[in-house]
Design an enzyme around this catalytic site. Sequence first.
Site, mmCIF file in Angstrom:
data_model
loop_
_atom_site.group_PDB
_atom_site.id
_atom_site.type_symbol
_atom_site.label_atom_id
_atom_site.label_comp_id
_atom_site.label_asym_id
_atom_site.label_seq_id
_atom_site.Cartn_x
_atom_site.Cartn_y
_atom_site.Cartn_z
ATOM 1 N N THR A 38 0.804 -1.215 0.000
ATOM 2 C CA THR A 38 0.000 0.000 0.000
ATOM 3 C C THR A 38 0.839 1.269 0.000
ATOM 4 O OG1 THR A 38 -1.537 -1.296 1.288
ATOM 5 C CG2 THR A 38 -1.789 1.069 1.441
ATOM 6 N N THR A 80 -0.221 -0.038 6.762
ATOM 7 C CA THR A 80 0.229 -0.850 5.648
ATOM 8 C C THR A 80 0.632 -2.213 6.175
ATOM 9 O OG1 THR A 80 1.998 -1.124 3.996
ATOM 10 C CG2 THR A 80 2.495 0.268 5.886
ATOM 11 N N HIS A 113 -0.223 -6.690 6.191
ATOM 12 C CA HIS A 113 -1.169 -7.764 5.904
ATOM 13 C C HIS A 113 -2.567 -7.301 6.277
ATOM 14 C CE1 HIS A 113 -3.101 -11.801 6.730
ATOM 15 N NE2 HIS A 113 -2.801 -11.832 5.455
#
Length: 310
Positions: free
Chosen positions: A170, A221, A223
């Site tokens: 991200t 940002t 998992h």
Amino acid sequence: MKPVIVVHGGAWAIPDTLAEASVAGVKAAALAGSEVLKRGGRALDAVEAAVRMMEDDLVFDAGHGAVLNTDGEVELDAIIMEGETLAAGAVSSVRNIGNPVSLARAVMEKTDHVMLTGRGANLFAESIGVPTLPTDALVTEEERKEWEHRYKRYIVGVKELFNSQWGHDTVGAVALDSFGNVACATSTGGIRNKMVGRVGDSPVIGSGGYADNKTGAVSCTGHGESILKVTLARLILFHMDQGRTASQAAKSSLQFMRERVQGCGGAIVVSPKGDWTATFTTERMAWAAVDENVLYYGLNPKEELKESLK
């Protein structure tokens, strides 16, 4: 109030081949957002400008440069939020939009809703004149080849991908402006080989990002499923509300996520007083910040480099 902006380009196992470009990209984005703040602009405008720059940079998994799902399609998520009124806008599973963060802002400013998803988000984009781009315009040739040769042929779990150098992640930004307002923005193309319709943390208020003038702004940002389970952005701000610094709050929250759900990630945070941090538990995270005419940046754990902007 001294303006501050912090940006990240994703927390994951960034390979050496992308390291230099990732750092260059976050530095450029931080400078772009800083220019908005220096002109007396709002934190909201600064985070949008910074994230748009990273969405346009093919090295990052957001907008242009996005990864492909199991059907070989691009589905994008984004959120933007400002801390004065808690106004927020988000889009999820939107297809073929070059700058989903700006579409999220349009949801915030032009509708009575916080999030639009899938076909509805695309219909809204069409109604306000946001152009749709072909998939090939958003996906690099390298990404297409990797999907064809590696992911189409083999079934690989998203968690396994995230912990490898084939994962992707991200982009985000947080800012404090001269008026004392904070804002956040987060944007992503998700993770390679995700199921069609999968939505991670990025567009979810309180998970992928949150902004409140009373406590601060966060962009997360990592998992996505793990971040969602612990509502990471709000967890960090909860700790700050209890008196912890931005760094302490981010570190303890990421450690909790690792221990509780075995998830790794990162966060950038800024407080209403200008205290900021860029913290991560993954192998690497490209980040940059501009604070009082100094450009700070890093990639590896415990790395903080700086350049004077005077």
